[in-house]
Write a protein that holds these residues in place. Structure first.
Motif, PDB file in Angstrom:
ATOM      1  N   UNK A 222       7.626  -5.888   2.713  1.00 42.47           N
ATOM      2  CA  UNK A 222       7.408  -4.635   1.989  1.00 42.47           C
ATOM      3  C   UNK A 222       6.223  -3.973   2.697  1.00 42.47           C
ATOM      4  N   UNK A 223       6.521  -2.994   3.525  1.00 40.31           N
ATOM      5  CA  UNK A 223       5.504  -2.421   4.413  1.00 40.31           C
ATOM      6  C   UNK A 223       4.496  -1.571   3.659  1.00 40.31           C
ATOM      7  N   UNK A 224       3.321  -1.442   4.261  1.00 36.78           N
ATOM      8  CA  UNK A 224       2.296  -0.566   3.715  1.00 36.78           C
ATOM      9  C   UNK A 224       2.816   0.868   3.631  1.00 36.78           C
ATOM     10  N   UNK A 225       3.553   1.310   4.640  1.00 32.80           N
ATOM     11  CA  UNK A 225       4.116   2.667   4.623  1.00 32.80           C
ATOM     12  C   UNK A 225       5.036   2.852   3.418  1.00 32.80           C
TER      13      UNK A 225
ATOM     14  N   UNK B 209      -8.399   1.506  -1.534  1.00 28.56           N
ATOM     15  CA  UNK B 209      -9.500   0.752  -0.933  1.00 28.56           C
ATOM     16  C   UNK B 209      -8.896  -0.299  -0.019  1.00 28.56           C
ATOM     17  N   UNK B 210      -8.238   0.139   1.010  1.00 31.94           N
ATOM     18  CA  UNK B 210      -7.393  -0.706   1.834  1.00 31.94           C
ATOM     19  C   UNK B 210      -7.999  -1.942   2.449  1.00 31.94           C
ATOM     20  N   UNK B 211      -9.285  -1.946   2.733  1.00 31.46           N
ATOM     21  CA  UNK B 211      -9.860  -3.055   3.491  1.00 31.46           C
ATOM     22  C   UNK B 211     -10.185  -4.287   2.658  1.00 31.46           C
TER      23      UNK B 211
ATOM     24  N   UNK C 293      -3.489  -9.357  -4.928  1.00 32.88           N
ATOM     25  CA  UNK C 293      -2.989  -9.251  -3.569  1.00 32.88           C
ATOM     26  C   UNK C 293      -4.049  -9.878  -2.676  1.00 32.88           C
ATOM     27  N   UNK C 294      -3.629 -10.860  -1.873  1.00 33.14           N
ATOM     28  CA  UNK C 294      -4.521 -11.516  -0.916  1.00 33.14           C
ATOM     29  C   UNK C 294      -4.065 -11.133   0.479  1.00 33.14           C
TER      30      UNK C 294
END
Length: 158
Positions: free
Chosen positions: A114-117, A133-135, A7-8
């Motif tokens: 496709x949202x993060x939520x 590790x979202x960032x 994922x980029x």
């Protein structure tokens, strides 16, 4: 060699899926990575043919918007050598570069984000690096996570 998935993260106002879609041959350089863990993934693990989710971040609607494929493996990021670039690094030299880029080609644009939520509540994605590790701007995606998210992309929300 085993297929890998990634994922980029991109800020769409700087370089998002629209930029990639309008690039010649729908191919562009993925540059500006200035985190050592993300750099190490790009330099050491991202391989030719690997598939990548394009994720829009730092915007009103964050989430996965499409898929790209790695078409050129790691090479020194030229922005690190340009004093006029936001990504200039005076400690980098052509003989000893610190930062790397890869080239990607857009292969699929999702009909919906496709949202993060949505990702956060999807069973089977709770251990995804994006959630834990979202960032991190460049991150691995497991084959099972890839399959789940790809399935979400082909479904429509009511």
């Amino acid at each position: 060699m085993t297929q890998q998935y990634w994922l980029f993260k991109a800020e769409p106002h700087i370089y998002g899926i629209d930029h990639l879609a309008s690039a010649p041959n729908k191919t562009g350089r993925w540059d500006g990575i200035r985190n050592y863990q993300a750099r190490n993934f790009l330099r050491d693990q991202v391989k030719l043919g690997d598939e990548v989710f394009i994720y829009h971040s730092s915007c009103k609607h964050v989430g996965i918007v499409g898929i790209a494929k790695i078409v050129r493996t790691a090479y020194p990021d030229p922005t690190q050598f340009n004093p006029e670039s936001d990504y200039y690094d005076p400690k980098s030299t052509p003989e000893n570069p610190r930062w790397f880029s890869v080239d990607i080609k857009l292969t699929k644009r999702f009909s919906r984000l496709i949202s993060l939520a949505e990702i956060k509540v999807q069973p089977g994605l709770e251990n995804m690096v994006l959630v834990k590790q979202g960032r991190l701007s460049t991150q691995p995606v497991t084959p099972s996570e890839w399959k789940l998210i790809s399935g979400l992309a082909s479904t429509q929300t009511p």
